[in-house]
Write a protein that holds these residues in place. Sequence first.
Motif, PDB file in Angstrom:
ATOM      1  N   ASP A  35      -6.792   1.706  -8.464  1.00 54.17           N
ATOM      2  CA  ASP A  35      -5.761   1.011  -7.678  1.00 54.17           C
ATOM      3  C   ASP A  35      -4.407   1.312  -8.299  1.00 54.17           C
ATOM      4  O   ASP A  35      -4.269   1.323  -9.526  1.00 54.17           O
ATOM      5  N   SER A  40      -0.897  -5.214  -5.034  1.00 56.49           N
ATOM      6  CA  SER A  40      -1.738  -6.150  -5.799  1.00 56.49           C
ATOM      7  C   SER A  40      -1.205  -6.126  -7.223  1.00 56.49           C
ATOM      8  O   SER A  40      -0.232  -5.432  -7.500  1.00 56.49           O
ATOM      9  N   TYR A 153      -0.156   2.270  11.918  1.00 59.18           N
ATOM     10  CA  TYR A 153      -1.255   1.772  11.072  1.00 59.18           C
ATOM     11  C   TYR A 153      -2.588   1.908  11.818  1.00 59.18           C
ATOM     12  O   TYR A 153      -3.560   2.461  11.303  1.00 59.18           O
TER      13      TYR A 153
HETATM   14  P1  NAD Z   1      -4.769  -4.962   0.220  1.00 58.96           P
HETATM   15  O1  NAD Z   1      -3.404  -4.429   0.424  1.00 58.96           O
HETATM   16  O2  NAD Z   1      -4.925  -6.325  -0.348  1.00 58.96           O
HETATM   17  O3  NAD Z   1      -5.620  -3.960  -0.684  1.00 58.96           O
HETATM   18  C1  NAD Z   1      -5.400  -2.573  -0.679  1.00 58.96           C
HETATM   19  C2  NAD Z   1      -5.291  -2.134  -2.141  1.00 58.96           C
HETATM   20  O4  NAD Z   1      -5.127  -0.727  -2.175  1.00 58.96           O
HETATM   21  C3  NAD Z   1      -4.115  -2.761  -2.872  1.00 58.96           C
HETATM   22  O5  NAD Z   1      -4.566  -3.310  -4.105  1.00 58.96           O
HETATM   23  C4  NAD Z   1      -3.157  -1.587  -3.106  1.00 58.96           C
HETATM   24  O6  NAD Z   1      -2.440  -1.729  -4.309  1.00 58.96           O
HETATM   25  C5  NAD Z   1      -4.113  -0.412  -3.136  1.00 58.96           C
HETATM   26  N1  NAD Z   1      -3.567   0.876  -2.709  1.00 58.96           N
HETATM   27  C6  NAD Z   1      -2.877   1.158  -1.576  1.00 58.96           C
HETATM   28  N2  NAD Z   1      -2.590   2.474  -1.534  1.00 58.96           N
HETATM   29  C7  NAD Z   1      -3.122   3.029  -2.665  1.00 58.96           C
HETATM   30  C8  NAD Z   1      -3.181   4.346  -3.180  1.00 58.96           C
HETATM   31  N3  NAD Z   1      -2.631   5.397  -2.531  1.00 58.96           N
HETATM   32  N4  NAD Z   1      -3.832   4.561  -4.340  1.00 58.96           N
HETATM   33  C9  NAD Z   1      -4.405   3.512  -5.017  1.00 58.96           C
HETATM   34  N5  NAD Z   1      -4.386   2.249  -4.584  1.00 58.96           N
HETATM   35  C10 NAD Z   1      -3.748   2.017  -3.406  1.00 58.96           C
HETATM   36  O7  NAD Z   1      -5.527  -4.847   1.631  1.00 58.96           O
HETATM   37  P2  NAD Z   1      -6.901  -5.479   2.103  1.00 58.96           P
HETATM   38  O8  NAD Z   1      -6.605  -6.583   3.035  1.00 58.96           O
HETATM   39  O9  NAD Z   1      -7.786  -5.712   0.933  1.00 58.96           O
HETATM   40  O10 NAD Z   1      -7.461  -4.286   2.980  1.00 58.96           O
HETATM   41  C11 NAD Z   1      -8.348  -3.314   2.451  1.00 58.96           C
HETATM   42  C12 NAD Z   1      -8.638  -2.285   3.509  1.00 58.96           C
HETATM   43  O11 NAD Z   1      -9.144  -2.943   4.669  1.00 58.96           O
HETATM   44  C13 NAD Z   1      -7.420  -1.495   3.973  1.00 58.96           C
HETATM   45  O12 NAD Z   1      -7.826  -0.175   4.240  1.00 58.96           O
HETATM   46  C14 NAD Z   1      -7.027  -2.196   5.258  1.00 58.96           C
HETATM   47  O13 NAD Z   1      -6.339  -1.339   6.124  1.00 58.96           O
HETATM   48  C15 NAD Z   1      -8.384  -2.579   5.818  1.00 58.96           C
HETATM   49  N6  NAD Z   1      -8.354  -3.700   6.753  1.00 58.96           N
HETATM   50  C16 NAD Z   1      -7.808  -4.901   6.356  1.00 58.96           C
HETATM   51  C17 NAD Z   1      -7.751  -5.956   7.263  1.00 58.96           C
HETATM   52  C18 NAD Z   1      -7.130  -7.276   6.875  1.00 58.96           C
HETATM   53  O14 NAD Z   1      -6.806  -8.059   7.777  1.00 58.96           O
HETATM   54  N7  NAD Z   1      -6.973  -7.575   5.581  1.00 58.96           N
HETATM   55  C19 NAD Z   1      -8.271  -5.808   8.565  1.00 58.96           C
HETATM   56  C20 NAD Z   1      -8.837  -4.577   8.917  1.00 58.96           C
HETATM   57  C21 NAD Z   1      -8.879  -3.541   7.995  1.00 58.96           C
END
Ligand code: NAD
Length: 343
Positions: A35, A40, A153
Amino acid sequence: MSKSKQVLVTGGAGYIGSHTVVSLVNANYKPIILDDFSNSNPQVIEGIQDILQESITYYRGDCRDWDLVSSIFNEHQFDGVIHFAASKAVGESVEQPLRYYGNNLDSLMVMLRAVEQFKVPNLVFSSSCTVYGQPDHLPVTEETERKPAASPYGNTKKISEDIIFDVVGSAANLKAVSLRYFNPIGAHPSAKIGELPLGTPNNLIPFVTQTAAGIRDVLTVFGDDYNTPDGTCIRDYIHVMDLSDAHVRSLTYLEEQSESSYYEVFNLGTGKGTSVMEVIKSFQEVAGVPLNYRVGPRRSGDIEQIFASVKKAEKALNWKALKTMKQALADTWKWQQAISKIP
Ligand code: NAD
Ligand code: UFG
């Protein structure tokens, strides 16, 4: 005891990733987090370790960084990758499309290159019900047609699914699933990890709990003139712990597939639609505090209603969402109180 299988969890310090890391360890997998903490912070790792009472290996870095990624794959023999890392704010993606296409697609491509080169057999990808847009029929099944994406997105999720489909179809030795999440809510019942929205939340539940905690003055209900029983939008809210368990089941499911190349998509929801007004009512009951809300205009881009058919996941993954909306709201409220230090 047999040696735990190692799983790379990109975005493992994020909201869904951190809960999944807990579920993986509880299922005797060894998760390794990658990460960059762009959405985060490292304290999340402490929260995970506190829950599990064991240390977790993590790498701070960008999953688009091939040198870093290949060194991690050299270091560990992974059985699978769960690829959460992505940028996820819909509105921001409209303003900064290149950042979203860049991060979400490039990070997937690097992961696919790595699993191919290092012969990692299993990949679990975070997709979204956003790929369905406003469906013509409810509930949506995995066969429901995907609509043109309403945001960059959403488009990254649609394109990512297509890329994985093509890579699996190219006879690569890869088994993969795309998991289409509906609306994840809730927090670990210990309140040691949960969702940490940066700035003003866009999503309903963090806005509700922050309003109840006095951080926001008033929650605006975005429209009550929709064609739904109480006029407010309907979504399928799923507890993040149920969602996390589905990732563990997905990995096991992939391991069980005898073909060397395999691809499937699954809806992950509860199968039940809940309106914004029902959420507000439940929250007030669960938290025992009044919520200051007012009805405002519709939010542009919102779909009227969506909820999942979860039959496919139930049958194939032998998984079902078990927690109720009230449990999810109670856990989120407990988490909100922990982070805002309300007595
Ligand atoms: P989040 O932002 O809390 O977690 C994503 C994590 O990825 C973060 O800790 C961020 O620091 C890290 N990150 C982002 N880009 C990065 C990179 N290039 N290299 C390393 N780390 C990176 O999001 P979430 O809610 O936990 O969502 C996780 C996944 O689920 C995502 O792909 C999101 O699109 C998908 N998703 C989320 C939801 C929702 O409502 N939370 C709904 C549908 C899909
Ligand atoms: N809502 C309000 N007031 C608020 C926030 C939200 O009334 O302050 C309403 C919205 O209008 C919607 C419902 O609450 O009717 C849920 O809104 P969220 O923003 O919590 O969730 P969405 O369903 O709009 O979007 C979520 C994710 C997206 C993802 C989409 C589909 O945030 O990333 O689900 O997966 F694309």
